[in-house]
Design an enzyme around this catalytic site. Structure first.
Site, PDB file in Angstrom:
ATOM      1  N   HIS A 240       0.806  -0.966   0.065  1.00  0.00           N
ATOM      2  CA  HIS A 240      -0.057   0.068   0.188  1.00  0.00           C
ATOM      3  C   HIS A 240       0.876   1.137   0.138  1.00  0.00           C
ATOM      4  CE1 HIS A 240      -0.222  -0.214   4.665  1.00  0.00           C
ATOM      5  NE2 HIS A 240       0.984  -0.296   4.342  1.00  0.00           N
ATOM      6  N   ASN A 241       0.354   2.331  -0.907  1.00  0.00           N
ATOM      7  CA  ASN A 241       1.003   3.611  -0.906  1.00  0.00           C
ATOM      8  C   ASN A 241       2.138   3.731  -1.540  1.00  0.00           C
ATOM      9  OD1 ASN A 241      -0.795   3.587   2.383  1.00  0.00           O
ATOM     10  ND2 ASN A 241      -1.196   5.332   0.685  1.00  0.00           N
TER      11      ASN A 241
END
Length: 340
Positions: A240-241
């Site tokens: 994620h991210n």
């Protein structure tokens, strides 16, 4: 069967034709395996001798390469790139889905489909999804609510795209890819794990190629972003991210931990692990099996994997590695005595 003349193919790669411009080419092959009607290429000097024995009808070569008598050729500055473009012209790979919408597909009433969209058997396209013109979606895919897929993207069988994720134009997504599953976000309270909802999305820009069984997690709060022109091999994990900038290539089984940032035109070798919350600058090449735990701020080639060695040698070196700190302390004492 696709077929084009040498003259037609020359216009694709901006090459000069040597020999018969009207020679028909039906496919591509290596110098060693090519048969009549096929075109081969020479991009590595160690294969130059194969020019004499190849059965290809034509070859792609760099300027100043001496050709055997009677062998037609396309002469271009980058034969390997020329081969890739010609292979695209002669590609016979089937469609991900036959034309039209298969009767067994489930298309939500609120979904929007462009023109010439093809959807395979048992695929589900959920509420408010937007599918662009000429998109192909293979059998057994799941396109979640609010997903956007732009024009000319090809999605192979059994791909899952979670809610609100976006895929750009002219992308290729291979079977088993999962886009937008939860990132690994948890808080610990007195030894118990408390899940953090993953509220971001995955945004994939144009001309991105994603290999089979790769997973790209949605962001926790902000989005996970894959920029235009990136190529990602099979069985990679993008957490994620993560942010990956344009034209970066990532080989198979690589793991990018959460919130790392990868620059433009990076080449990341297979089975590499990159730590979270670090940044890698543009034009970095990382050899396979590397472990990157700190930021890389200068372009260049980096490596950390340990090459295989005979077992006895590896055990000796392993034992010596455990003695490294003791040896370091002893050297420090010796240096101190010498400077006193």
């Amino acid at each position: 069967m696709q077929q084009q003349t040498l003259q037609q193919l020359a216009s694709v790669i901006d090459a000069d034709v040597v020999g018969d411009e009207q020679q028909l080419i039906t496919g591509v092959a290596t110098l060693a395996s090519a048969q009549s009607g096929q075109i081969a290429f020479l991009a590595n000097e160690k294969y130059r001798a194969q020019l004499e024995s190849t059965k290809a009808s034509a070859v792609i070569v760099a300027p100043n390469v001496e050709l055997p008598a009677g062998l037609s050729a396309l002469v271009t500055k980058n034969p390997y790139a020329g081969f890739a473009k010609i292979a695209q012209q002669l590609d016979t790979t089937p469609r991900a889905a036959s034309e039209g919408i298969d009767p067994s597909a489930q298309i939500a009433a609120t979904a929007q489909l462009g023109t010439q969209v093809a959807v395979g058997p048992l695929t589900i396209i959920s509420d408010h999804a937007e599918i662009g013109d000429n998109v192909q979606i293979g059998a057994g895919c799941y396109i979640g609510p609010g997903v956007k897929v732009q024009a000319n993207t090809k999605i192979w069988q059994q791909v899952v795209i979670y809610h609100d994720c976006e895929i750009g134009a002219n992308c290729l997504v291979h079977s088993g890819v999962v886009i937008g599953a939860d990132g690994f976000g948890w808080a610990n309270e007195a030894g118990k794990w408390v899940k953090i909802p993953q509220l971001g999305r995955v945004i994939i820009h144009d001309r991105v190629d994603i290999g089979a069984n790769t997973t790209i997690d949605r962001g926790a709060l902000d989005d996970t972003i894959i920029s235009s022109g990136c190529i990602i091999d099979n069985q990679c994990q993008i957490a994620h991210n993560v942010f990956i900038d344009e034209d970066t290539a990532i080989a198979g089984c690589t793991v990018l931990a959460g919130s790392c940032r990868i620059g433009k035109r990076c080449l990341i070798g297979g089975a590499t692990a990159i730590n979270g919350h670090i940044e890698i600058c543009d034009d970095v090449q990382i050899s396979g099996f590397s472990m990157v735990i700190k930021a890389i701020t200068e372009p260049g080639v980096y490596a950390s994997g340990i090459p295989a060695a005979p077992h006895r040698e590896w055990r000796r070196n392993g034992a010596r590695f455990r003695q490294l700190d003791d040896l370091f302390q002893r050297v420090k004492k010796i240096e101190k005595k010498l400077t006193d």
